[in-house]
Structure formats: structure tokens, C-alpha cells
Design an enzyme around this catalytic site. Structure first.
Site, mmCIF file in Angstrom:
data_model
loop_
_atom_site.group_PDB
_atom_site.id
_atom_site.type_symbol
_atom_site.label_atom_id
_atom_site.label_comp_id
_atom_site.label_asym_id
_atom_site.label_seq_id
_atom_site.Cartn_x
_atom_site.Cartn_y
_atom_site.Cartn_z
ATOM 1 N N GLU A 90 0.844 -1.185 0.000
ATOM 2 C CA GLU A 90 0.000 0.000 0.000
ATOM 3 C C GLU A 90 0.878 1.234 0.000
ATOM 4 O O GLU A 90 1.955 1.235 0.583
ATOM 5 C CB GLU A 90 -0.860 0.025 1.262
ATOM 6 C CG GLU A 90 -1.921 -1.045 1.270
ATOM 7 C CD GLU A 90 -2.764 -1.044 2.546
ATOM 8 O OE1 GLU A 90 -3.734 -1.799 2.592
ATOM 9 O OE2 GLU A 90 -2.445 -0.297 3.489
ATOM 10 N N CYS A 108 3.361 8.723 0.475
ATOM 11 C CA CYS A 108 4.015 7.863 1.466
ATOM 12 C C CYS A 108 4.260 6.500 0.827
ATOM 13 O O CYS A 108 3.322 5.801 0.453
ATOM 14 C CB CYS A 108 3.100 7.750 2.689
ATOM 15 S SG CYS A 108 3.719 6.640 3.946
ATOM 16 N N CYS A 115 7.345 -6.452 7.317
ATOM 17 C CA CYS A 115 8.491 -5.799 7.949
ATOM 18 C C CYS A 115 9.075 -6.757 8.970
ATOM 19 O O CYS A 115 8.348 -7.497 9.632
ATOM 20 C CB CYS A 115 8.055 -4.511 8.642
ATOM 21 S SG CYS A 115 9.431 -3.547 9.291
ATOM 22 N N CYS A 119 8.152 -3.998 15.538
ATOM 23 C CA CYS A 119 7.668 -3.003 16.514
ATOM 24 C C CYS A 119 6.278 -3.425 16.983
ATOM 25 O O CYS A 119 5.413 -3.743 16.173
ATOM 26 C CB CYS A 119 7.612 -1.608 15.884
ATOM 27 S SG CYS A 119 9.220 -1.023 15.353
ATOM 28 N N CYS A 122 2.904 -1.686 15.689
ATOM 29 C CA CYS A 122 2.782 -1.355 14.267
ATOM 30 C C CYS A 122 2.042 -2.435 13.480
ATOM 31 O O CYS A 122 2.320 -3.628 13.627
ATOM 32 C CB CYS A 122 4.176 -1.152 13.683
ATOM 33 S SG CYS A 122 4.161 -0.788 11.924
ATOM 34 N N CYS A 344 -0.158 6.765 7.812
ATOM 35 C CA CYS A 344 1.247 6.377 7.913
ATOM 36 C C CYS A 344 1.475 5.401 9.058
ATOM 37 O O CYS A 344 0.934 5.570 10.130
ATOM 38 C CB CYS A 344 2.117 7.607 8.125
ATOM 39 S SG CYS A 344 2.855 8.141 6.599
HETATM 40 N N1 SAH Z 1 10.223 1.392 9.421
HETATM 41 C C1 SAH Z 1 10.267 2.819 9.365
HETATM 42 C C2 SAH Z 1 9.206 3.455 8.496
HETATM 43 C C3 SAH Z 1 7.816 2.899 8.538
HETATM 44 S S1 SAH Z 1 6.761 3.347 9.862
HETATM 45 C C4 SAH Z 1 10.253 3.406 10.745
HETATM 46 O O1 SAH Z 1 10.123 2.650 11.705
HETATM 47 O O2 SAH Z 1 10.421 4.600 10.896
HETATM 48 C C5 SAH Z 1 6.514 5.084 9.790
HETATM 49 C C6 SAH Z 1 6.199 5.693 11.150
HETATM 50 O O3 SAH Z 1 4.884 5.319 11.609
HETATM 51 C C7 SAH Z 1 7.162 5.228 12.229
HETATM 52 O O4 SAH Z 1 7.540 6.308 13.040
HETATM 53 C C8 SAH Z 1 6.310 4.253 13.005
HETATM 54 O O5 SAH Z 1 6.802 4.044 14.291
HETATM 55 C C9 SAH Z 1 4.971 4.936 12.976
HETATM 56 N N2 SAH Z 1 3.832 4.086 13.353
HETATM 57 C C10 SAH Z 1 3.706 2.756 13.230
HETATM 58 N N3 SAH Z 1 2.523 2.337 13.705
HETATM 59 C C11 SAH Z 1 1.871 3.442 14.140
HETATM 60 C C12 SAH Z 1 0.601 3.671 14.744
HETATM 61 N N4 SAH Z 1 -0.233 2.671 14.958
HETATM 62 N N5 SAH Z 1 0.256 4.935 15.056
HETATM 63 C C13 SAH Z 1 1.100 5.955 14.823
HETATM 64 N N6 SAH Z 1 2.304 5.806 14.253
HETATM 65 C C14 SAH Z 1 2.693 4.566 13.920
#
Ligand code: SAH
Length: 358
Positions: A90, A108, A115, A119, A122, A344
Site C-alpha cells: 500500500e 508515502c 516488515c 515493533c 505497528c 502512515c
Molecule cells: N520502518 C520505518 C518506516 C515505517 S513506519 C520506521 O520505523 O520509521 C513510519 C512511522 O509510523 C514510524 O515512526 C512508526 O513508528 C509509525 N507508526 C507505526 N505504527 C503506528 C501507529 N499505529 N500509530 C502511529 N504511528 C505509527
């Protein structure tokens, strides 16, 4: 079949010559793609049918097709792209006012299917890692977003977004070579000529790769997902913190901002009862001041199947106030902007098209 974006100009000339086409046709094809932003050989101007046919059969221009639009709203649209092996990624087009009040569109992009970073908050991490996107698949996410505009009295086809953030599915620095090549093609003045300052790459903190970016004087913006101001808090939600603890990430970040002369952004999702204490705020302020970094505070967006919640608005405001009083430049996204965050970091890996569009 080789993807068009894998060719540099000399290689493409050579390729045409080997197949009995005039070398100068390479310039016409490169201009059709990079200047006119046409990605179907049938549409290329000044090119005869035999070459059009040859290109259509022997070169891949669009490695991932846009197959659907999901969760459309005024501010955001999530687009689904199908890859040649049946996987999906996506990407998101978001629209928001920038500092000068003008509406700006931001694309984006994703760099991986799934991934591996794991995390715990996420959506992309939920189903694990499938594979890296290749160069053509990364770039393909930008190709449908072109519009015709009149510039200096002439009609031109231009990208309809002003900014790119590499914050979709996946960890961009874990797909390093393809990421660097894709950004190079977007930015190259003889190719898409998209300004380096308008592209931001976000990482969960791969310190070794951040150091590599520093050594190569990476011209793009860098954002680091911190989400905890101490190892104790960060390790609870980001398994990558075991491999690269906070101290390592921050010293790599310092090296980056010295080498590249640019301010880093620290992203910090606010999660209720986890990382939203005032003690974390004070420690985060300290880190941001040492790094001269900007802090982006993002209220957590609910992910189906996960228990985390965002703190209430007064708590978020108080957290931001601590940073601001310490002299840190900081953005706290308002409730209204939540559609943008919803776009995002919340890109889930869906297996079937029907599943994804539901
Ligand atoms: N892997 C990279 C980029 C992808 S995530 C990274 O970790 O930066 C992009 C951003 O969205 C990251 O800061 C991530 O921590 C955040 N993110 C992930 N899940 C989220 C959520 N449920 N709510 C808000 N931000 C989130």
C-alpha cells in the site's frame, strides 16, 4: 524482463543498438519517461510502431500496478499496488496544509512487503516479513500520481505530490541498495529531478546504516522513530533496540547530522501509560537538544488486534509543553490531522485483494 529504471542512459543506448534500433532513440525514450512521465510505450511521442512494440515486449516499465483505492477521504487515499508475484503493498497520498497554509500533497511509499523490525505497536509488523521491494516496485508507487499542469505557457506532466515520505510498509534502511537507487532516480536532475529536501526517509534506528548514510553524505531528510527516551521504555515496544540500543542510535544520528549538515526529525508516538510520562518528556527534550533535532509527537493510532491507546489530549499537550519549555522545536499533531497519521505506519499486509479492499 529487465525493469526500465535499472538502465542507465549508456546501457539503454547499447541495448537499443544491440537490437538494431538507432541509438538516438534512447534519448526519446528517456525523455518520454523522465520528462513527459509517460510509462506506456504506446504513448511515447515520435517513436515508430516497431520500437513501441519492442519496448512493450522487452522492457518492464510499471512493476506494480495500482489496483485499488482504500479508505479514501478528502485528506488521504490509500492505494493498493499488486506485485508480479501476487503480493500487495500500500502507498498513501495525503493532503495537508504546510506551514505557509498552502495545501501540499505527500506520497508515502513502502519499501518492503511486511516488515522484520517487529515493533509491537505497528500494523505492518503483525504478519512479519515477506520480502524487499525491488527498484521498479519502489518507483512504481509514484508513477500513477501524475497530472498535467501549465508551466511557462506549456502543458507539462508533473508529479501531483510535493513531498515524498518513505514511511509506508517496511524498514527502508533494511532494503538499502534499492532505496538508494530509487531515491537517486527520483532526485537525479537528468531523470525525475525531484528535490532532495522534499524527500524524507524514516527508520526504526538501524545505527550501522545511519552511519553509512553519513559517510555517503545522504542528501535527503532523515527521521528516526524513537518512541522511547530510555532503553527501558524503548525495548518494551521496539525489539530493534536490543541490537541497536538508544546510545548507538543517537551517536549514529549525531554523525549523520554533522556529516550531512541537516536537522534530524525524531518521531515519537505517544502511547498511553507506556511512553507518555513527564520523565520521558524531559529525557526526550535532552536528547533532542543534544542532537538539535525536531520532535514530531504523534498520538498513537489504534491498530486492530493491538491493545495500545493514545493518551488523552490534555496529557499530550502537557508532554509537548515540557519539550517546548526546554526550547525544543516540536510538533504535536492535532486531532484533525489524525487522518494523516492513520495513513502512515498503519499499512497492514493483506494477502488477498478482497481482504484488502474490505
Ligand atoms: N520502518 C520505518 C518506516 C515505517 S513506519 C520506521 O520505523 O520509521 C513510519 C512511522 O509510523 C514510524 O515512526 C512508526 O513508528 C509509525 N507508526 C507505526 N505504527 C503506528 C501507529 N499505529 N500509530 C502511529 N504511528 C505509527
Amino acid at each position: 524482463m529487465k525493469n526500465f529504471f535499472e538502465y542507465d542512459f549508456a546501457e539503454f543506448q547499447q541495448f537499443l543498438a544491440e537490437n538494431n534500433f538507432e541509438k538516438f532513440r534512447a534519448r526519446q525514450v528517456f525523455d518520454a519517461v523522465y520528462k513527459a512521465k509517460l510509462f506506456e510505450p504506446a504513448l511515447f511521442p515520435s517513436i515508430g510502431e516497431p520500437l513501441k512494440k519492442f519496448l512493450a515486449e522487452n522492457v518492464e516499465f510499471v512493476a506494480a500496478r495500482r489496483v485499488g483505492l482504500k479508505n479514501s477521504s478528502d485528506a488521504t487515499g490509500k492505494y493498493l499496488f499488486e506485485l508480479s508475484d501476487g503480493n500487495f503493498v500500500e502507498s498513501v497520498l495525503l493532503q495537508a496544509p504546510s506551514d505557509d497554509g498552502k495545501l501540499r500533497r505527500t506520497l508515502c511509499m513502502s519499501t518492503q512487503v511486511g516488515c522484520a523490525s517487529g515493533c509491537r505497536f505497528c500494523a505492518s509488523a503483525l504478519r512479519g516479513f515477506v520480502r524487499n521491494l525491488n527498484l521498479g516496485e519502489i518507483l512504481a508507487q509514484s508513477l500513477p500520481f501524475v497530472e498535467e499542469r501549465e508551466l511557462d505557457g506549456r502543458k507539462r506532466r508533473v508529479f501531483l505530490f510535493e513531498n515524498i515520505v518513505v514511511m509506508g510498509m517496511g524498514e527502508p534502511l533494511a532494503n538499502f541498495d534499492n532505496l538508494i537507487k530509487a531515491l537517486g532516480i527520483l532526485n537525479d536532475p537528468s531523470k525525475f529531478a525531484f528535490g532532495a529536501r522534499r524527500i524524507t526517509v524514516s527508520t526504526c534506528g538501524l545505527a550501522d546504516k545511519i552511519r553509512e548514510l553519513a559517510r555517503m553524505k545522504f542528501p535527503f531528510r532523515l527521521a528516526i522513530s524513537l518512541h522511547g527516551a530510555t532503553d527501558e521504555v524503548r525495548s518494551q515496544i521496539m525489539p530493534i533496540n536490543k541490537k541497536f540500543p538508544l546510545g548507538e542510535v543517537l551517536s549514529a544520528a549525531m554523525e549523520f547530522s554533522k556529516a550531512c549538515g541537516r536537522m534530524i526529525t525524531l518521531e515519537y508516538i505517544l502511547i498511553k501509560g507506556l511512553n507518555d510520562t513527564f520523565d520521558q518528556a524531559r529525557k526526550l527534550a535532552q536528547i533532542a537538544k543534544t542532537l538539535h533535532a525536531h520532535v514530531n509527537l504523534i498520538p498513537y493510532n489504534r491498530v486492530e488486534g493491538l491493545e495500545w491507546k493514545r493518551p488523552d489530549p490534555s496529557r499530550r499537550r502537557a508532554f509537548a509543553d515540557i519539550l517546548e519549555r526546554a526550547g525544543v522545536s516540536c510538533t504535536l499533531r492535532r486531532e484533525k490531522g489524525s487522518q494523516i497519521e492513520a495513513a502512515c505506519g498503519q499499512l497492514a499486509l493483506k494477502k488477498k485483494l478482497g481482504d484488502s479492499l474490505s
